[in-house]
Design a protein around this motif. Structure first.
Motif, PDB file in Angstrom:
ATOM      1  N   MET A   1       1.900  16.816   8.189  1.00 47.17           N
ATOM      2  CA  MET A   1       2.554  15.521   8.217  1.00 47.17           C
ATOM      3  C   MET A   1       4.035  15.603   7.974  1.00 47.17           C
ATOM      4  O   MET A   1       4.906  14.736   7.964  1.00 47.17           O
ATOM      5  N   GLY A   2       4.444  16.611   7.180  1.00 49.44           N
ATOM      6  CA  GLY A   2       5.937  16.679   6.551  1.00 49.44           C
ATOM      7  C   GLY A   2       6.091  15.864   5.391  1.00 49.44           C
ATOM      8  O   GLY A   2       7.204  15.731   4.890  1.00 49.44           O
ATOM      9  N   ILE A   3       4.953  15.302   4.851  1.00 50.44           N
ATOM     10  CA  ILE A   3       5.298  14.627   3.421  1.00 50.44           C
ATOM     11  C   ILE A   3       5.662  15.443   2.345  1.00 50.44           C
ATOM     12  O   ILE A   3       6.358  14.698   1.545  1.00 50.44           O
ATOM     13  N   ASP A   4       5.246  16.957   2.479  1.00 45.23           N
ATOM     14  CA  ASP A   4       5.948  17.644   1.324  1.00 45.23           C
ATOM     15  C   ASP A   4       7.521  17.666   1.568  1.00 45.23           C
ATOM     16  O   ASP A   4       8.081  18.416   0.689  1.00 45.23           O
ATOM     17  N   GLN A   5       8.064  17.106   2.719  1.00 41.85           N
ATOM     18  CA  GLN A   5       9.503  17.116   2.787  1.00 41.85           C
ATOM     19  C   GLN A   5      10.106  15.972   1.853  1.00 41.85           C
ATOM     20  O   GLN A   5      11.440  16.051   1.946  1.00 41.85           O
ATOM     21  N   VAL A   6       9.340  14.885   1.776  1.00 40.78           N
ATOM     22  CA  VAL A   6       9.950  13.795   1.054  1.00 40.78           C
ATOM     23  C   VAL A   6       9.301  13.525  -0.127  1.00 40.78           C
ATOM     24  O   VAL A   6       9.653  12.764  -0.719  1.00 40.78           O
ATOM     25  N   ALA A   7       8.396  14.522  -0.772  1.00 47.52           N
ATOM     26  CA  ALA A   7       7.665  14.175  -1.899  1.00 47.52           C
ATOM     27  C   ALA A   7       7.319  15.611  -2.621  1.00 47.52           C
ATOM     28  O   ALA A   7       7.478  16.740  -1.778  1.00 47.52           O
ATOM     29  N   GLU A   8       7.311  15.744  -3.828  1.00 48.58           N
ATOM     30  CA  GLU A   8       6.882  16.963  -4.511  1.00 48.58           C
ATOM     31  C   GLU A   8       5.340  16.696  -4.656  1.00 48.58           C
ATOM     32  O   GLU A   8       4.700  15.772  -4.823  1.00 48.58           O
ATOM     33  N   ILE A   9       4.641  17.813  -4.235  1.00 52.74           N
ATOM     34  CA  ILE A   9       3.255  18.128  -4.350  1.00 52.74           C
ATOM     35  C   ILE A   9       2.674  19.020  -5.381  1.00 52.74           C
ATOM     36  O   ILE A   9       3.299  20.020  -5.153  1.00 52.74           O
ATOM     37  N   GLU A  10       2.086  18.680  -6.433  1.00 53.50           N
ATOM     38  CA  GLU A  10       1.569  19.465  -7.319  1.00 53.50           C
ATOM     39  C   GLU A  10       0.087  19.812  -6.802  1.00 53.50           C
ATOM     40  O   GLU A  10      -0.848  19.086  -7.027  1.00 53.50           O
ATOM     41  N   ARG A  11       0.136  21.105  -6.434  1.00 54.13           N
ATOM     42  CA  ARG A  11      -1.122  21.737  -6.008  1.00 54.13           C
ATOM     43  C   ARG A  11      -2.129  21.951  -7.122  1.00 54.13           C
ATOM     44  O   ARG A  11      -1.726  22.362  -8.248  1.00 54.13           O
ATOM     45  N   ARG A  12      -3.484  21.806  -6.751  1.00 52.96           N
ATOM     46  CA  ARG A  12      -4.490  22.156  -7.677  1.00 52.96           C
ATOM     47  C   ARG A  12      -4.431  23.805  -7.922  1.00 52.96           C
ATOM     48  O   ARG A  12      -4.229  24.523  -6.768  1.00 52.96           O
ATOM     49  N   LYS A  13      -4.902  24.183  -9.179  1.00 63.09           N
ATOM     50  CA  LYS A  13      -5.129  25.656  -9.482  1.00 63.09           C
ATOM     51  C   LYS A  13      -6.489  25.941  -8.893  1.00 63.09           C
ATOM     52  O   LYS A  13      -7.192  25.054  -9.184  1.00 63.09           O
TER      53      LYS A  13
ATOM     54  N   SER B   1      -3.106   6.643   8.076  1.00 67.45           N
ATOM     55  CA  SER B   1      -2.562   6.410   6.994  1.00 67.45           C
ATOM     56  C   SER B   1      -1.730   7.227   6.472  1.00 67.45           C
ATOM     57  O   SER B   1      -0.717   7.200   5.571  1.00 67.45           O
ATOM     58  N   ALA B   2      -1.811   8.592   6.810  1.00 66.95           N
ATOM     59  CA  ALA B   2      -0.803   9.545   6.387  1.00 66.95           C
ATOM     60  C   ALA B   2       0.545   9.421   6.948  1.00 66.95           C
ATOM     61  O   ALA B   2       1.609   9.611   6.325  1.00 66.95           O
ATOM     62  N   GLY B   3       0.571   8.681   8.228  1.00 63.59           N
ATOM     63  CA  GLY B   3       1.848   8.366   8.811  1.00 63.59           C
ATOM     64  C   GLY B   3       2.476   7.289   7.994  1.00 63.59           C
ATOM     65  O   GLY B   3       3.930   7.266   7.770  1.00 63.59           O
ATOM     66  N   ALA B   4       1.638   6.224   7.555  1.00 64.03           N
ATOM     67  CA  ALA B   4       2.281   5.121   6.770  1.00 64.03           C
ATOM     68  C   ALA B   4       2.727   5.497   5.175  1.00 64.03           C
ATOM     69  O   ALA B   4       3.968   5.311   4.989  1.00 64.03           O
ATOM     70  N   LEU B   5       1.958   6.554   4.704  1.00 61.43           N
ATOM     71  CA  LEU B   5       2.287   6.922   3.404  1.00 61.43           C
ATOM     72  C   LEU B   5       3.841   7.793   3.519  1.00 61.43           C
ATOM     73  O   LEU B   5       4.672   7.861   2.866  1.00 61.43           O
ATOM     74  N   PHE B   6       3.924   8.806   4.659  1.00 62.24           N
ATOM     75  CA  PHE B   6       5.214   9.394   4.862  1.00 62.24           C
ATOM     76  C   PHE B   6       6.243   8.306   5.083  1.00 62.24           C
ATOM     77  O   PHE B   6       7.471   8.402   4.403  1.00 62.24           O
ATOM     78  N   ASN B   7       6.209   7.055   5.750  1.00 68.04           N
ATOM     79  CA  ASN B   7       7.023   6.353   5.869  1.00 68.04           C
ATOM     80  C   ASN B   7       7.385   5.606   4.597  1.00 68.04           C
ATOM     81  O   ASN B   7       8.754   5.405   4.033  1.00 68.04           O
TER      82      ASN B   7
ATOM     83  N   MET C   1       6.198   8.060  13.367  1.00 71.53           N
ATOM     84  CA  MET C   1       4.929   7.556  12.325  1.00 71.53           C
ATOM     85  C   MET C   1       5.661   6.190  12.061  1.00 71.53           C
ATOM     86  O   MET C   1       6.131   6.002  10.996  1.00 71.53           O
ATOM     87  N   ASP C   2       5.048   5.057  12.534  1.00 72.58           N
ATOM     88  CA  ASP C   2       5.088   3.604  11.998  1.00 72.58           C
ATOM     89  C   ASP C   2       6.140   3.565  11.309  1.00 72.58           C
ATOM     90  O   ASP C   2       6.218   3.119  10.054  1.00 72.58           O
ATOM     91  N   LEU C   3       7.611   3.495  11.627  1.00 71.41           N
ATOM     92  CA  LEU C   3       8.798   3.407  10.823  1.00 71.41           C
ATOM     93  C   LEU C   3       9.127   1.963  10.895  1.00 71.41           C
ATOM     94  O   LEU C   3       9.231   1.121  11.770  1.00 71.41           O
ATOM     95  N   THR C   4       9.396   1.457   9.571  1.00 68.79           N
ATOM     96  CA  THR C   4       9.837  -0.069   9.515  1.00 68.79           C
ATOM     97  C   THR C   4      11.125  -0.067   8.663  1.00 68.79           C
ATOM     98  O   THR C   4      11.950  -1.156   9.061  1.00 68.79           O
TER      99      THR C   4
END
Length: 394
Positions: free
Chosen positions: A377-389, A343-349, A34-37
């Protein structure tokens, strides 16, 4: 790094388990598709995340439904995502997880399907013995669906090596689901023999699955491997195979025939046959850049709203500015309707680079469809995600 970016949940605090096969990625190696720079930061970020991966509970079929619906919705196929979720819930005979139901309810809200929302509410109550989610009258109007979704794009950079295998396996899965794929090679600095073999293997798998693949920057990649093509020396066969694939993408049949003849002389076996590259309409590959609302000023969280699209959306540029002055980056996703696949790939990066700089990122309460994509996309492996109740009518 031995990891899959599909169907996982964020690790619980204090409960991490090592992942077998994890290994350090060299600074210049491709460690994702995913679009790595900034591969140095990315490699460290993924290495840090690798030991925290857990396998989520639930059936394989359910994981597949979550994954497929999230990707379809990200690519503006609302009807397709809805059909996948409805089929998964109906096929489970009352045993579908609450996650599938909440994804479907959120999708109904996001697309303005109140009648369907109400029709499902009674079944939800019978299944979980709690009140169903509440229809949000303030939900934004349904987004206008594009007639054609853009092909998922993958930008490769650095030196391509065999360490990218897990990400290329993901790449093949995405291509098979979407039916088309764009791989950009112009940023590559080098390709070693294991990288050649890996790319050859992936292209062959995509071809068997009848996925339409376009390789941008094929002439550039060809210059990186041409020095390895030595007629009469039975070495570096993966380079020869990749060279033939790259030449096919340039539609240069005469050059292909010459290299194919040299291949036959060198390895004393028949080379692959020439096949014209796919003809792809420009509008199918264009990345549609939607206008991104300006984030609110002087707030604790950066607001990401509306539909975020394209491989370099303005919202991510603004996020980079916001993050540059903070060690903890909090992103308010409550008004984020859709995060497109590219965009999700860019956000992961971007988030992985922030993690490599020692910064923590929180994605605050995305809707269920976006939250599922973040996990896919594995973004949960590099960021904390607070889910909606779950917003129920209790």
């Amino acid at each position: 790094m031995a990891m899959s970016l599909f169907g996982k949940k964020p690790p619980e605090k204090g409960n991490s388990s090592p992942t077998s096969g994890a290994r350090r990625a060299n600074k210049d190696e491709i460690t994702t598709t995913m679009d790595l720079t900034n591969l140095g930061d990315m490699g460290r970020a993924l290495q840090a995340a690798a030991g925290k991966i857990q396998v989520s509970e639930g059936s394989h079929e359910e994981h597949a439904a979550v994954e497929e619906a999230a990707i379809l919705y990200a690519n503006a196929s609302d009807d397709g995502a809805c059909a996948v979720l409805e089929a998964a819930i109906d096929g489970a005979i009352g045993k579908a997880s609450e996650e599938l139901w909440l994804m479907l309810f959120d999708l109904y809200r996001l697309t303005g399907q109140k009648a369907s929302f109400d029709a499902r509410s009674e079944a939800f109550t019978q299944t979980f013995e709690i009140s169903p989610p509440i229809w949000d009258e303030t939900a934004p109007a349904p987004a206008v669906e594009r007639k054609q979704s853009s092909a998922p794009a993958v930008n490769l950079s650095g030196t391509l090596s065999g360490n990218a295998r897990p990400q290329f396996e993901q790449l093949a899965r995405i291509g098979q689901k979407m039916g088309k794929l764009r791989i950009e090679l112009t940023r590559l600095k080098g390709i070693d023999e294991t990288g050649c073999a890996l790319l050859n293997e992936t292209l062959a798998a995509l071809k068997r699955a009848k996925v339409e693949v376009v390789l941008f920057g094929a002439p550039h990649a060809l210059t990186l491997i041409e020095p390895k093509l030595k007629v009469g020396e039975k070495t570096d066969q993966p380079y020869w195979m990749l060279a033939l694939s790259l030449i096919q993408q340039t539609a240069d049949a005469d050059r292909f025939d010459q290299v194919a003849l040299d291949y036959a002389i060198t390895f004393e076996e028949s080379p692959p046959s020439y096949e014209p590259p796919p003809v792809v309409a420009p509008e199918e590959l264009a990345e549609v850049a939607a206008a991104e609302p300006e984030p609110e000023a002087d707030v604790d969280r950066f607001a990401m709203t509306g539909v975020v699209s394209g491989n370099q959306p303005e919202a991510l540029r603004q996020l980079a500015v916001y993050a540059s002055q903070r060690t903890r980056v909090e992103v308010d996703c409550t008004q984020l309707k859709r995060l497109e696949f590219v965009s999700a790939g860019a956000l992961f990066n971007q988030i992985a680079q922030l993690q490599g700089q020692g910064k923590q990122t929180l994605l605050f309460r995305p809707n269920a469809m976006v939250a599922a994509l973040l996990r896919v996309m594995g973004i949960d492996q590099v960021a904390e995600i607070e889910r909606r109740k779950a917003e129920t009518g209790k």
